[in-house]
Design a protein around this motif. Structure first.
Motif, PDB file in Angstrom:
ATOM      1  N   THR A 150      29.021 118.245  -5.710  1.00  0.00           N
ATOM      2  CA  THR A 150      28.988 117.314  -5.154  1.00  0.00           C
ATOM      3  C   THR A 150      30.092 117.238  -3.505  1.00  0.00           C
ATOM      4  N   GLY A 151      29.853 116.674  -2.879  1.00  0.00           N
ATOM      5  CA  GLY A 151      30.966 116.320  -1.801  1.00  0.00           C
ATOM      6  C   GLY A 151      30.193 117.148  -0.793  1.00  0.00           C
ATOM      7  N   VAL A 152      29.215 117.616  -0.568  1.00  0.00           N
ATOM      8  CA  VAL A 152      27.955 118.823   0.546  1.00  0.00           C
ATOM      9  C   VAL A 152      28.557 117.894   2.073  1.00  0.00           C
ATOM     10  N   ASP A 153      28.549 118.041   3.138  1.00  0.00           N
ATOM     11  CA  ASP A 153      29.024 117.389   4.771  1.00  0.00           C
ATOM     12  C   ASP A 153      27.147 117.593   4.811  1.00  0.00           C
ATOM     13  N   SER A 154      26.111 117.313   5.105  1.00  0.00           N
ATOM     14  CA  SER A 154      24.529 117.325   5.614  1.00  0.00           C
ATOM     15  C   SER A 154      24.904 117.143   6.519  1.00  0.00           C
ATOM     16  N   ARG A 155      25.845 116.538   7.400  1.00  0.00           N
ATOM     17  CA  ARG A 155      25.325 116.447   8.798  1.00  0.00           C
ATOM     18  C   ARG A 155      24.130 117.630   9.309  1.00  0.00           C
ATOM     19  N   ASP A 156      25.068 118.970  10.126  1.00  0.00           N
ATOM     20  CA  ASP A 156      24.535 120.000  10.059  1.00  0.00           C
ATOM     21  C   ASP A 156      23.025 120.408  10.289  1.00  0.00           C
ATOM     22  N   LEU A 157      22.594 119.596   8.324  1.00  0.00           N
ATOM     23  CA  LEU A 157      21.522 119.736   7.580  1.00  0.00           C
ATOM     24  C   LEU A 157      20.722 119.268   8.776  1.00  0.00           C
ATOM     25  N   HIS A 158      20.956 118.218   8.348  1.00  0.00           N
ATOM     26  CA  HIS A 158      19.672 116.486   9.443  1.00  0.00           C
ATOM     27  C   HIS A 158      20.248 116.906  11.134  1.00  0.00           C
ATOM     28  N   ALA A 159      20.903 117.620  11.625  1.00  0.00           N
ATOM     29  CA  ALA A 159      20.743 117.905  13.121  1.00  0.00           C
ATOM     30  C   ALA A 159      19.772 119.050  13.012  1.00  0.00           C
ATOM     31  N   THR A 160      20.007 120.064  12.210  1.00  0.00           N
ATOM     32  CA  THR A 160      19.046 121.250  12.676  1.00  0.00           C
ATOM     33  C   THR A 160      17.840 121.141  12.065  1.00  0.00           C
ATOM     34  N   VAL A 161      17.506 120.167  11.772  1.00  0.00           N
ATOM     35  CA  VAL A 161      15.793 119.200  10.675  1.00  0.00           C
ATOM     36  C   VAL A 161      15.853 118.421  12.473  1.00  0.00           C
ATOM     37  N   ASP A 162      16.457 117.531  12.617  1.00  0.00           N
ATOM     38  CA  ASP A 162      15.836 117.045  13.759  1.00  0.00           C
ATOM     39  C   ASP A 162      15.591 118.325  15.333  1.00  0.00           C
ATOM     40  N   GLU A 163      16.394 119.183  15.472  1.00  0.00           N
ATOM     41  CA  GLU A 163      16.217 119.695  16.270  1.00  0.00           C
ATOM     42  C   GLU A 163      14.884 120.292  16.094  1.00  0.00           C
ATOM     43  N   LEU A 164      14.637 120.567  14.236  1.00  0.00           N
ATOM     44  CA  LEU A 164      13.480 121.784  14.591  1.00  0.00           C
ATOM     45  C   LEU A 164      11.936 120.164  14.652  1.00  0.00           C
ATOM     46  N   SER A 165      11.997 119.260  14.529  1.00  0.00           N
ATOM     47  CA  SER A 165      11.221 118.285  15.092  1.00  0.00           C
ATOM     48  C   SER A 165      11.082 118.173  15.943  1.00  0.00           C
ATOM     49  N   ALA A 166      12.075 118.410  17.173  1.00  0.00           N
ATOM     50  CA  ALA A 166      11.682 117.863  18.929  1.00  0.00           C
ATOM     51  C   ALA A 166      11.601 119.721  18.920  1.00  0.00           C
ATOM     52  N   ALA A 167      11.768 120.723  18.546  1.00  0.00           N
ATOM     53  CA  ALA A 167      11.158 121.532  18.887  1.00  0.00           C
ATOM     54  C   ALA A 167       9.297 121.798  18.470  1.00  0.00           C
ATOM     55  N   LEU A 168       8.660 121.032  17.208  1.00  0.00           N
ATOM     56  CA  LEU A 168       7.465 120.851  16.912  1.00  0.00           C
ATOM     57  C   LEU A 168       6.471 120.064  17.701  1.00  0.00           C
ATOM     58  N   HIS A 169       7.314 118.774  18.292  1.00  0.00           N
ATOM     59  CA  HIS A 169       6.717 117.677  19.317  1.00  0.00           C
ATOM     60  C   HIS A 169       6.255 118.536  19.971  1.00  0.00           C
ATOM     61  N   ALA A 170       7.274 119.345  21.183  1.00  0.00           N
ATOM     62  CA  ALA A 170       7.316 120.305  21.989  1.00  0.00           C
ATOM     63  C   ALA A 170       6.470 121.444  21.582  1.00  0.00           C
ATOM     64  N   TYR A 171       5.877 121.556  20.728  1.00  0.00           N
ATOM     65  CA  TYR A 171       4.676 123.070  20.748  1.00  0.00           C
ATOM     66  C   TYR A 171       3.767 122.079  20.753  1.00  0.00           C
ATOM     67  N   VAL A 172       3.900 120.612  19.797  1.00  0.00           N
ATOM     68  CA  VAL A 172       2.470 120.611  20.298  1.00  0.00           C
ATOM     69  C   VAL A 172       2.278 119.599  21.537  1.00  0.00           C
ATOM     70  N   GLU A 173       3.373 119.575  22.273  1.00  0.00           N
ATOM     71  CA  GLU A 173       2.772 118.734  23.889  1.00  0.00           C
ATOM     72  C   GLU A 173       2.335 119.918  24.256  1.00  0.00           C
ATOM     73  N   THR A 174       2.697 120.950  24.523  1.00  0.00           N
ATOM     74  CA  THR A 174       2.951 121.880  25.434  1.00  0.00           C
ATOM     75  C   THR A 174       1.127 122.723  24.830  1.00  0.00           C
ATOM     76  N   ALA A 175       1.090 122.752  23.436  1.00  0.00           N
ATOM     77  CA  ALA A 175      -0.548 123.460  23.423  1.00  0.00           C
ATOM     78  C   ALA A 175      -1.231 122.482  23.822  1.00  0.00           C
ATOM     79  N   VAL A 176      -1.414 120.787  23.544  1.00  0.00           N
ATOM     80  CA  VAL A 176      -2.427 120.143  23.907  1.00  0.00           C
ATOM     81  C   VAL A 176      -2.570 120.655  25.286  1.00  0.00           C
TER      82      VAL A 176
END
Length: 191
Positions: free
Chosen positions: A29-55
């Motif tokens: 219990t008591g896990v600070d998940s902010r850095d986990l969510h920040a990495t997921v947000d970065e990953l999501s942004a990178a995936l969106h950039a990949y799709v736009e670039t690939a297109v």
């Protein structure tokens, strides 16, 4: 990645890599998940950039050239690095060995769930990679096809004995045997 390999993925710099709390048997219990969510947000942004670039790259080049385009490759490396970072964070903070980069296709909409009717059919394959022993012997790779052919005959017999209709089967060497259902244009040399 299996559970035994988790020490070899470059997380040695994490001070809590095998923290008893994160890797223990007790609930955490008591896990600070902010850095986990920040990495997921970065990953999501990178995936969106990949799709736009690939297109965009695909609009300029053919598929083969697009696969090798430095912009596409750079983003694939970025996504891979972020996947690794997320794995390391999940492992260090929660003790999980998250399999988030595998691929699984959902076959729930396939005909497998449909009721079967007489005459329904499909093709099945069994393959072997066979190597000669490291020691001198009288074995040859040419002899393997006879063994595989004998095994195929036994399987066809067993299927028939269980009520299946085996219309055709084949044994081949080097490449799968193509049956009529798979490619009507090719000759069936291995049958």
């Amino acid at each position: 990645m299996n559970h035994d390999d988790h020490d070899h993925h470059g997380e040695a710099g994490h001070p809590d890599e095998h923290d008893p709390a994160s890797h223990g048997r007790e609930p955490l219990t008591g896990v600070d998940s902010r850095d986990l969510h920040a990495t997921v947000d970065e990953l999501s942004a990178a995936l969106h950039a990949y799709v736009e670039t690939a297109v965009g790259v695909r609009a300029e080049f053919g598929a083969r050239e697009a696969d090798e385009d430095p912009r596409v490759l750079a983003l694939e490396a970025r996504v891979g690095g972020l996947n690794a970072r997320l794995y390391d964070l999940l492992h260090a903070r929660l003790g999980l060995h998250a399999d988030l980069t595998g691929m699984t296709w959902d076959d729930s909409g396939s005909d497998d769930d449909a009721p079967v009717t007489p005459g329904d059919h499909d093709t099945f394959h069994l393959g072997f990679v066979v190597e000669l022993p490291a020691t001198v012997s009288d074995l040859t790779l040419d002899a393997v096809i006879d063994i595989v052919d004998d095994g195929g005959a036994q399987i066809a017999h067993t299927l028939g004995a269980r009520g299946f209709v085996v219309g055709e089967w084949g044994a081949g060497r080097g490449a799968p045997v193509l049956l009529d259902d798979e490619d009507d244009d090719d000759d069936e040399d291995g049958l």
